[in-house]
Write an enzyme that holds these catalytic residues in place. Sequence first.
Site, mmCIF file in Angstrom:
data_model
loop_
_atom_site.group_PDB
_atom_site.id
_atom_site.type_symbol
_atom_site.label_atom_id
_atom_site.label_comp_id
_atom_site.label_asym_id
_atom_site.label_seq_id
_atom_site.Cartn_x
_atom_site.Cartn_y
_atom_site.Cartn_z
ATOM 1 N N ARG A 60 0.782 -1.254 0.116
ATOM 2 C CA ARG A 60 -0.014 0.067 0.018
ATOM 3 C C ARG A 60 0.714 1.325 0.003
ATOM 4 O O ARG A 60 0.492 2.230 -0.835
ATOM 5 C CB ARG A 60 -0.824 -0.092 1.041
ATOM 6 C CG ARG A 60 -1.589 1.296 1.618
ATOM 7 C CD ARG A 60 -2.484 0.995 2.843
ATOM 8 N NE ARG A 60 -3.347 2.105 3.390
ATOM 9 C CZ ARG A 60 -2.783 3.028 4.218
ATOM 10 N NH1 ARG A 60 -1.529 2.949 4.720
ATOM 11 N NH2 ARG A 60 -3.446 4.129 4.350
ATOM 12 N N VAL A 83 4.139 1.445 -0.803
ATOM 13 C CA VAL A 83 4.579 1.711 -2.286
ATOM 14 C C VAL A 83 3.871 2.246 -3.061
ATOM 15 O O VAL A 83 4.172 3.240 -3.859
ATOM 16 C CB VAL A 83 5.335 -0.023 -2.709
ATOM 17 C CG1 VAL A 83 6.073 0.331 -4.097
ATOM 18 C CG2 VAL A 83 6.354 0.002 -1.469
ATOM 19 N N ARG A 106 8.346 -19.190 -4.224
ATOM 20 C CA ARG A 106 9.870 -19.358 -4.396
ATOM 21 C C ARG A 106 10.165 -20.183 -5.586
ATOM 22 O O ARG A 106 9.766 -21.227 -5.856
ATOM 23 C CB ARG A 106 10.252 -20.652 -3.338
ATOM 24 C CG ARG A 106 9.932 -19.999 -1.892
ATOM 25 C CD ARG A 106 10.360 -20.876 -0.777
ATOM 26 N NE ARG A 106 9.891 -20.585 0.586
ATOM 27 C CZ ARG A 106 10.481 -19.712 1.452
ATOM 28 N NH1 ARG A 106 11.497 -18.710 1.014
ATOM 29 N NH2 ARG A 106 9.984 -19.856 2.641
ATOM 30 N N CYS A 107 10.779 -19.102 -6.446
ATOM 31 C CA CYS A 107 10.891 -19.557 -8.015
ATOM 32 C C CYS A 107 12.039 -19.806 -8.442
ATOM 33 O O CYS A 107 13.008 -19.190 -8.415
ATOM 34 C CB CYS A 107 10.346 -18.107 -8.707
ATOM 35 S SG CYS A 107 10.657 -18.139 -10.295
ATOM 36 N N ASP A 166 11.809 -13.935 9.931
ATOM 37 C CA ASP A 166 13.027 -14.614 10.423
ATOM 38 C C ASP A 166 14.086 -13.488 10.868
ATOM 39 O O ASP A 166 14.727 -13.835 12.066
ATOM 40 C CB ASP A 166 13.901 -15.192 9.267
ATOM 41 C CG ASP A 166 13.153 -16.440 9.113
ATOM 42 O OD1 ASP A 166 12.251 -17.179 9.563
ATOM 43 O OD2 ASP A 166 13.747 -17.057 7.974
ATOM 44 N N MET A 195 9.741 -21.112 14.226
ATOM 45 C CA MET A 195 10.259 -20.989 12.719
ATOM 46 C C MET A 195 11.823 -20.265 12.864
ATOM 47 O O MET A 195 12.019 -19.823 13.883
ATOM 48 C CB MET A 195 9.552 -20.459 11.869
ATOM 49 C CG MET A 195 8.446 -21.182 10.907
ATOM 50 S SD MET A 195 7.665 -20.390 9.515
ATOM 51 C CE MET A 195 6.769 -21.703 8.748
ATOM 52 N N ARG A 250 14.856 -21.188 9.810
ATOM 53 C CA ARG A 250 15.957 -22.250 9.451
ATOM 54 C C ARG A 250 17.361 -22.218 9.996
ATOM 55 O O ARG A 250 18.033 -22.939 10.122
ATOM 56 C CB ARG A 250 15.714 -22.510 7.776
ATOM 57 C CG ARG A 250 15.636 -23.833 7.292
ATOM 58 C CD ARG A 250 15.326 -24.077 5.949
ATOM 59 N NE ARG A 250 14.978 -22.821 5.422
ATOM 60 C CZ ARG A 250 13.913 -22.692 4.562
ATOM 61 N NH1 ARG A 250 13.092 -23.957 4.269
ATOM 62 N NH2 ARG A 250 13.583 -21.565 4.094
ATOM 63 N N LYS A 310 10.305 -27.181 39.664
ATOM 64 C CA LYS A 310 9.431 -26.569 38.911
ATOM 65 C C LYS A 310 8.401 -27.612 38.178
ATOM 66 O O LYS A 310 8.499 -28.482 38.113
ATOM 67 C CB LYS A 310 10.274 -26.142 37.625
ATOM 68 C CG LYS A 310 11.244 -25.156 37.622
ATOM 69 C CD LYS A 310 11.582 -24.387 36.414
ATOM 70 C CE LYS A 310 12.530 -23.011 36.930
ATOM 71 N NZ LYS A 310 12.018 -22.111 35.812
ATOM 72 N N LEU A 312 1.630 -21.315 11.259
ATOM 73 C CA LEU A 312 0.618 -20.212 11.969
ATOM 74 C C LEU A 312 1.232 -18.835 12.258
ATOM 75 O O LEU A 312 0.933 -17.927 12.396
ATOM 76 C CB LEU A 312 -0.320 -20.838 13.026
ATOM 77 C CG LEU A 312 0.342 -21.093 14.420
ATOM 78 C CD1 LEU A 312 0.445 -19.927 15.172
ATOM 79 C CD2 LEU A 312 -0.287 -22.131 15.313
HETATM 80 O O1 F6P Z 1 11.814 -17.554 5.595
HETATM 81 C C1 F6P Z 1 10.671 -17.370 6.478
HETATM 82 C C2 F6P Z 1 10.093 -19.212 6.885
HETATM 83 O O2 F6P Z 1 9.155 -18.990 7.648
HETATM 84 C C3 F6P Z 1 11.371 -19.707 7.810
HETATM 85 O O3 F6P Z 1 11.435 -19.409 9.004
HETATM 86 C C4 F6P Z 1 11.154 -21.055 7.363
HETATM 87 O O4 F6P Z 1 12.185 -22.057 7.474
HETATM 88 C C5 F6P Z 1 10.847 -21.210 5.894
HETATM 89 O O5 F6P Z 1 10.252 -19.868 5.610
HETATM 90 C C6 F6P Z 1 9.621 -22.189 5.481
HETATM 91 O O6 F6P Z 1 9.385 -22.133 4.260
HETATM 92 P P1 F6P Z 1 7.965 -22.446 3.651
HETATM 93 O O7 F6P Z 1 6.727 -21.863 3.800
HETATM 94 O O8 F6P Z 1 8.530 -22.534 2.062
HETATM 95 O O9 F6P Z 1 7.869 -24.033 3.870
#
Ligand code: F6P
Length: 324
Positions: free
Chosen positions: A21, A23, A72-73, A128, A170, A172, A214, A254
């Site tokens: 928006r 941009v 992701r291309c 990330d 998440m 990686r 704990k 999520l």
């Molecule tokens: O780069 C963002 C991210 O959510 C990472 O944390 C995770 O490893 C990856 O993308 C997952 O990718 P995809 O949605 O293609 O499985």
Amino acid sequence: IKRIGVFTSGGDAPGMNACIRAVVRTAIYEGKKVSGILHGYQGMIDKNIIDMNSRSVSNILQLGGTILKTARCLDFRSPEGRQKAYHNIKAEGIDALVAIGGDGTFTGAEVFSREFDIPVVGIPGTIDNDLYGSDFTLGYDTANNTVIDAIDKIRDTAASHDRLFFIEVMGRDSGCIALNCGIAGGAEAILLPEKETGIDELIAKLENAAKDKKTSTIVIVAEGDKNGGAYNVAKRVQEKFDFYDAKVTILGHLQRGGSPSSFDRVLASRLGFAAVKNLLRGETRIMVGLRGNEIVTTPLEEALRSKEFKLAEDMIEMTNVLAI
Ligand code: F6P
């Protein structure tokens, strides 16, 4: 510059719509035309491109995901793919690009811009938070809030049953979400891709927690942790330490959805505005980012290649201290 092409690429992140928006409206305010390229680089190759105006971005500020879609291309990695992409965007009259995404997006943008001499400005959009040149990336704050909400809920049930939970978040290659949310959620241990923690070291921590009575224990495991993910860690821990009944929760995708936080909406708006301003000033192959409370620019090459350790050392150290 007459027409700016904007696209989102790689994993989606909350705040991307607010950024699109900004941009579109900044470019139109400056008298430029705007094209939206759908599905990132794939849309350039397939010529999936739409004309945009101020109304195309009405009512999207608060929405998660990306109205421009993303992908992701793989085709864009080949010179033939990029040649086709260039041919298509040129035919549409696009003479500058704003790329919203993470490291994969910027790697493509860098190469493409050099090959075809097309101006590009990048905007860091990934949950990330792993790009050098910006303290925060779009979506990181929202993802953190989502994860903390989940940890709090798991803590309720963990404490009620005296259980040990392994929660995988998440990241990686990046432990930013794990470390931040581990601290915010009071985790007893945090496993990060950037810093190896062996299973025996982890068990020693858990034994101490048990000795100290704990009633619940939470271990945050970053997706990229070298022990092979939360299920593996849980299995290996339970083989030697079965004081608690262990459970595993993988938060998964999520973490990528939801309405952006106010922080992400403002960041998205500032970065979108700054990206267009910089393009029109003649800047190229840079990323716009936030340092302190200032908008700064960093060469794409640096944003990608810097190996700066983004995790604050004090935060790593305090995880052990605050968990006693
Ligand atoms: O780069 C963002 C991210 O959510 C990472 O944390 C995770 O490893 C990856 O993308 C997952 O990718 P995809 O949605 O293609 O499985």
